[in-house]
Design an enzyme around this catalytic site. Structure first.
Site, PDB file in Angstrom:
ATOM      1  N   SER A   7      24.103  -8.110  90.053  1.00 15.76           N
ATOM      2  CA  SER A   7      23.833  -9.419  90.637  1.00 15.76           C
ATOM      3  C   SER A   7      24.215 -10.518  89.655  1.00 15.76           C
ATOM      4  CB  SER A   7      22.358  -9.547  91.012  1.00 15.76           C
ATOM      5  OG  SER A   7      22.068 -10.872  91.391  1.00 15.76           O
ATOM      6  N   HIS A  32      27.594  -8.644  93.400  1.00 22.67           N
ATOM      7  CA  HIS A  32      26.554  -9.085  94.327  1.00 22.67           C
ATOM      8  C   HIS A  32      26.248 -10.545  94.046  1.00 22.67           C
ATOM      9  CE1 HIS A  32      23.150  -8.460  97.068  1.00 22.67           C
ATOM     10  NE2 HIS A  32      22.473  -9.263  96.265  1.00 22.67           N
ATOM     11  N   HIS A  65      25.022 -12.297  99.610  1.00 21.42           N
ATOM     12  CA  HIS A  65      23.687 -12.184 100.203  1.00 21.42           C
ATOM     13  C   HIS A  65      23.148 -13.589 100.436  1.00 21.42           C
ATOM     14  CE1 HIS A  65      19.248 -10.733  99.439  1.00 21.42           C
ATOM     15  NE2 HIS A  65      19.420 -11.207 100.662  1.00 21.42           N
ATOM     16  N   MET A  67      20.392 -15.932 101.334  1.00 21.01           N
ATOM     17  CA  MET A  67      18.954 -16.166 101.471  1.00 21.01           C
ATOM     18  C   MET A  67      18.781 -17.616 101.901  1.00 21.01           C
ATOM     19  SD  MET A  67      17.424 -14.047  98.229  1.00 21.01           S
ATOM     20  CE  MET A  67      18.888 -13.774  97.233  1.00 21.01           C
ATOM     21  N   MET A 136      14.872  -5.588 100.455  1.00 26.24           N
ATOM     22  CA  MET A 136      14.387  -6.338  99.306  1.00 26.24           C
ATOM     23  C   MET A 136      13.217  -5.581  98.672  1.00 26.24           C
ATOM     24  SD  MET A 136      16.370  -8.888  98.998  1.00 26.24           S
ATOM     25  CE  MET A 136      15.457  -9.648  97.645  1.00 26.24           C
ATOM     26  N   ASP A 174      17.554  -3.992  96.512  1.00 27.72           N
ATOM     27  CA  ASP A 174      17.819  -5.237  95.802  1.00 27.72           C
ATOM     28  C   ASP A 174      16.541  -5.774  95.168  1.00 27.72           C
ATOM     29  OD1 ASP A 174      18.567  -7.713  94.884  1.00 27.72           O
ATOM     30  OD2 ASP A 174      19.318  -8.451  96.802  1.00 27.72           O
TER      31      ASP A 174
END
Length: 215
Positions: A7, A32, A65, A67, A136, A174
């Site tokens: 990440s 990521h 990703h 969010m 998550m 994750d």
């Protein structure tokens, strides 16, 4: 072997190009990229412009990703920025099937993320339409949190669901992934490991990535 997706949220943004070069030279499979809007989660990270800059540094798969609230407003921007996979949160989508179809129509793989409190069963009627489920294993919004142990059971439930339907959907864990818990996560059924601090705070990130890959 698992897919390793470091990440970039945990990278040093003062030397982002250097960190991207390190990942290119490592056994990492994916980049990521965590996008946060300060609405869906209590933090703000970066947007399409940073994704575009990172895309220019690598030919590896870019796993974006989101969010964020109203992800449908930004899907095309992230496609243009270079996303290969675009993951949206089940909790943020009023019309999830429509979101998935939009992502696929733009030529990207489509993922759905679920928060720690969200039941895997809510994916029952969408699982056949998606390429990846991001489970998550921490509360979304901040790096460096501890892995929530109940995530193991959720991964097992999801893998069972996929197997019963004959699906090969990627299951991504994750948050809080470490060298110590990675094996149990994989054995539960996950095949993508997102690792932030475990990689970027290590003395030798390339070595840590290689060890995760060998599990």
């Amino acid at each position: 072997m698992p897919i390793i997706a470091p990440s970039l949220l945990s990278a040093n943004f003062l030397q982002l190009e250097s960190d991207c070069k390190m990942l290119n030279e490592s056994k990492a499979d994916w980049f990521h990229l965590d996008v946060m809007d300060g609405r869906f989660v209590p933090n703000i990270s970066f947007g399409p412009m940073i994704v575009e800059f990172i895309r220019k540094t690598t030919t590896k798969f870019c796993d974006v990703h989101l969010m964020i609230e109203e992800p449908e407003k930004y899907a095309e921007q992230f496609k243009n920025a270079g996303a290969d996979n675009l993951t949206v949160h089940l909790e943020a989508c009023k019309h999830l099937h429509r979101n998935i179809q939009q992502i696929k129509s733009l030529g990207m793989k489509a993922g759905v993320a679920i928060n720690p409190h969200t039941s895997v069963s809510l994916l029952e009627n969408i699982i056949q339409d998606i390429d990846l489920v991001c489970i998550m294993s921490v509360n979304p919004g901040f790096g460096g949190q501890k892995f929530i142990l109940n995530t193991i059971e959720k991964i097992k439930q999801l893998r069972k669901m996929c197997n019963e339907k004959g699906l090969h959907t990627h299951i991504e864990a994750d948050g809080g992934v470490t060298l110590e818990n990675a094996r149990s996560i994989i054995e539960a059924g996950a095949d993508v490991l997102v690792a932030g601090n475990t990689v970027f705070k290590a003395a030798n990130p390339i070595d840590v990535i290689a060890k995760l890959k060998e599990i």
